[in-house]
Design a protein around this motif. Structure first.
Motif, PDB file in Angstrom:
ATOM      1  N   VAL A  55       0.841  -1.202   0.000  1.00 36.51           N
ATOM      2  CA  VAL A  55       0.000   0.000   0.000  1.00 36.51           C
ATOM      3  C   VAL A  55       0.875   1.251   0.000  1.00 36.51           C
ATOM      4  O   VAL A  55       0.690   2.171  -0.796  1.00 36.51           O
ATOM      5  CB  VAL A  55      -0.943   0.003   1.233  1.00 36.51           C
ATOM      6  CG1 VAL A  55      -1.653   1.343   1.367  1.00 36.51           C
ATOM      7  CG2 VAL A  55      -1.958  -1.133   1.130  1.00 36.51           C
ATOM      8  N   ILE A  56       1.860   1.257   0.890  1.00 30.89           N
ATOM      9  CA  ILE A  56       2.733   2.442   1.014  1.00 30.89           C
ATOM     10  C   ILE A  56       3.470   2.712  -0.294  1.00 30.89           C
ATOM     11  O   ILE A  56       3.523   3.840  -0.785  1.00 30.89           O
ATOM     12  CB  ILE A  56       3.751   2.230   2.163  1.00 30.89           C
ATOM     13  CG1 ILE A  56       3.041   2.208   3.520  1.00 30.89           C
ATOM     14  CG2 ILE A  56       4.817   3.320   2.139  1.00 30.89           C
ATOM     15  CD1 ILE A  56       3.941   1.792   4.688  1.00 30.89           C
ATOM     16  N   ARG A  63       1.610   9.201  -6.101  1.00 31.91           N
ATOM     17  CA  ARG A  63       1.607  10.621  -5.715  1.00 31.91           C
ATOM     18  C   ARG A  63       2.983  11.261  -5.808  1.00 31.91           C
ATOM     19  O   ARG A  63       3.095  12.476  -5.857  1.00 31.91           O
ATOM     20  CB  ARG A  63       1.163  10.757  -4.249  1.00 31.91           C
ATOM     21  CG  ARG A  63      -0.276  10.400  -3.983  1.00 31.91           C
ATOM     22  CD  ARG A  63      -0.540  10.488  -2.475  1.00 31.91           C
ATOM     23  NE  ARG A  63      -1.950  10.288  -2.176  1.00 31.91           N
ATOM     24  CZ  ARG A  63      -2.401   9.730  -1.059  1.00 31.91           C
ATOM     25  NH1 ARG A  63      -1.566   9.322  -0.121  1.00 31.91           N
ATOM     26  NH2 ARG A  63      -3.696   9.568  -0.862  1.00 31.91           N
ATOM     27  N   GLY A  64       4.035  10.422  -5.717  1.00 29.00           N
ATOM     28  CA  GLY A  64       5.403  10.957  -5.645  1.00 29.00           C
ATOM     29  C   GLY A  64       5.839  11.187  -4.213  1.00 29.00           C
ATOM     30  O   GLY A  64       6.999  11.467  -3.950  1.00 29.00           O
ATOM     31  N   TRP A  65       4.918  11.056  -3.272  1.00 29.44           N
ATOM     32  CA  TRP A  65       5.249  11.258  -1.856  1.00 29.44           C
ATOM     33  C   TRP A  65       4.460  10.265  -1.017  1.00 29.44           C
ATOM     34  O   TRP A  65       3.514   9.645  -1.484  1.00 29.44           O
ATOM     35  CB  TRP A  65       4.964  12.697  -1.430  1.00 29.44           C
ATOM     36  CG  TRP A  65       3.553  13.152  -1.658  1.00 29.44           C
ATOM     37  CD1 TRP A  65       3.047  13.701  -2.796  1.00 29.44           C
ATOM     38  CD2 TRP A  65       2.465  13.084  -0.732  1.00 29.44           C
ATOM     39  NE1 TRP A  65       1.712  13.992  -2.651  1.00 29.44           N
ATOM     40  CE2 TRP A  65       1.326  13.620  -1.379  1.00 29.44           C
ATOM     41  CE3 TRP A  65       2.321  12.639   0.576  1.00 29.44           C
ATOM     42  CZ2 TRP A  65       0.074  13.715  -0.762  1.00 29.44           C
ATOM     43  CZ3 TRP A  65       1.073  12.733   1.197  1.00 29.44           C
ATOM     44  CH2 TRP A  65      -0.034  13.278   0.525  1.00 29.44           C
ATOM     45  N   GLY A  66       4.862  10.143   0.224  1.00 29.96           N
ATOM     46  CA  GLY A  66       4.200   9.195   1.107  1.00 29.96           C
ATOM     47  C   GLY A  66       5.116   8.857   2.272  1.00 29.96           C
ATOM     48  O   GLY A  66       5.939   9.673   2.685  1.00 29.96           O
ATOM     49  N   GLY A  83       7.682   9.840   6.603  1.00 27.84           N
ATOM     50  CA  GLY A  83       7.089  10.627   5.521  1.00 27.84           C
ATOM     51  C   GLY A  83       5.694  11.106   5.823  1.00 27.84           C
ATOM     52  O   GLY A  83       5.296  11.234   6.994  1.00 27.84           O
ATOM     53  N   LEU A  84       4.975  11.383   4.750  1.00 24.40           N
ATOM     54  CA  LEU A  84       3.648  11.988   4.820  1.00 24.40           C
ATOM     55  C   LEU A  84       2.597  11.019   4.303  1.00 24.40           C
ATOM     56  O   LEU A  84       2.862  10.239   3.385  1.00 24.40           O
ATOM     57  CB  LEU A  84       3.620  13.263   3.970  1.00 24.40           C
ATOM     58  CG  LEU A  84       4.641  14.339   4.335  1.00 24.40           C
ATOM     59  CD1 LEU A  84       4.683  15.414   3.253  1.00 24.40           C
ATOM     60  CD2 LEU A  84       4.322  14.947   5.695  1.00 24.40           C
ATOM     61  N   HIS A  85       1.406  11.127   4.880  1.00 24.71           N
ATOM     62  CA  HIS A  85       0.358  10.159   4.533  1.00 24.71           C
ATOM     63  C   HIS A  85      -1.006  10.808   4.787  1.00 24.71           C
ATOM     64  O   HIS A  85      -1.157  11.605   5.719  1.00 24.71           O
ATOM     65  CB  HIS A  85       0.530   8.920   5.419  1.00 24.71           C
ATOM     66  CG  HIS A  85      -0.475   7.845   5.184  1.00 24.71           C
ATOM     67  ND1 HIS A  85      -0.526   7.100   4.024  1.00 24.71           N
ATOM     68  CD2 HIS A  85      -1.460   7.364   5.978  1.00 24.71           C
ATOM     69  CE1 HIS A  85      -1.505   6.218   4.114  1.00 24.71           C
ATOM     70  NE2 HIS A  85      -2.087   6.359   5.283  1.00 24.71           N
ATOM     71  N   ILE A  86      -1.978  10.436   3.953  1.00 22.92           N
ATOM     72  CA  ILE A  86      -3.363  10.840   4.217  1.00 22.92           C
ATOM     73  C   ILE A  86      -4.039   9.663   4.903  1.00 22.92           C
ATOM     74  O   ILE A  86      -4.200   8.598   4.276  1.00 22.92           O
ATOM     75  CB  ILE A  86      -4.100  11.196   2.912  1.00 22.92           C
ATOM     76  CG1 ILE A  86      -3.387  12.357   2.203  1.00 22.92           C
ATOM     77  CG2 ILE A  86      -5.554  11.558   3.208  1.00 22.92           C
ATOM     78  CD1 ILE A  86      -3.964  12.689   0.823  1.00 22.92           C
TER      79      ILE A  86
END
Ligand SMILES: CC(C)(COP(=O)(O)OP(=O)(O)OC[C@H]1O[C@@H](n2cnc3c(N)ncnc32)[C@H](O)[C@@H]1OP(=O)(O)O)[C@@H](O)C(=O)NCCC(=O)NCCS
Length: 198
Positions: A55-56, A63-66, A83-86
């Protein structure tokens, strides 16, 4: 011969990058470690860990990020993620973008989580132009809250019950930390550089 990553960012000591298949066994070992998973409901099985990594890594490719894979060049090819996550779970403060981390305990106590997270905040505010980034963890998770404080994040007054932690469980009570782009720009920056492409 090192792999060539499409998504990669360098900090002073670390490489934050997209995931590769060879990260999966180490990630499974990290997720099976009861010290690492002390503030989670339970350690993860290998299958759960692999599904989590799928998933990650898919989110990063999209997205290019996570939650980027973290590498210490020349020293360790994979030490966990930062990192960043919604969040997919609906939380009292949704919608939001969270900053998070999980590192191999062999690499705790070196400032790596804070270094990588400083980069992630910079990316979130300068590349994604987010208004705010949040972080949350069990009220008992002091090591994680220490990282949040070092990043300049501010504790929200109200704890909340994390809906994904089964009842009853003392780990259900969580604290929320926040930082706005305005406050980050006023007081914080990081020694890191962006370098994309191959
Ligand atoms: C949360 C977690 C990432 C924190 O890791 P950490 O290594 O303690 O965090 P940091 O990277 O900020 O390192 C800080 C420590 O490194 C030390 N350090 C050593 N060299 C350093 C350097 N060059 N720069 C900064 N700090 C350094 C600091 O003194 C500090 O130690 P202290 O807290 O005893 O003062 C780690 O405990 C973890 O992976 N936990 C399990 C997963 C988890 O709970 N995730 C959060 C769920 S919400």
């Amino acid at each position: 011969m090192y792999p060539v990553y499409m998504i990669k960012f360098r900090t002073e000591r670390l490489l934050l990058r997209e995931w590769q298949d060879s990260d999966y066994p180490t990630f499974a070992r990290i997720n099976a470690d009861t010290d690492v998973m002390r503030y989670f409901p339970a350690p993860l099985s290998e299958a759960e860990s692999n599904a989590n990594a799928d998933v990650i890594s898919t989110l990063i490719r999209g997205r290019g990020w996570g939650f980027w894979a973290v590498e210490i060049p020349e020293i360790a090819s994979f030490i966990g993620f930062v990192g960043l996550h919604i969040p997919t779970t609906k939380l009292p403060f949704s919608p939001c973008v969270e900053i998070g981390w999980r590192l191999d305990k062999r690499f705790w106590g070196n400032g790596y989580a804070t270094e990588a997270a400083s980069f992630a905040l910079k990316y979130g505010f300068t590349e994604l132009d987010l208004n705010e980034i949040v972080s949350f963890t069990s009220t008992q998770n002091n090591p994680s809250q220490a990282v949040m404080k070092k990043l300049g994040m501010i504790l929200d007054e109200e704890p909340f019950e994390h809906p994904s932690v089964p009842v009853p469980n003392p780990l259900r009570e969580h604290v929320l930390y926040r930082i706005s782009q305005k406050d980050w720009r006023a007081g914080f920056d990081c020694k890191c550089s962006l370098f994309g492409g191959s």
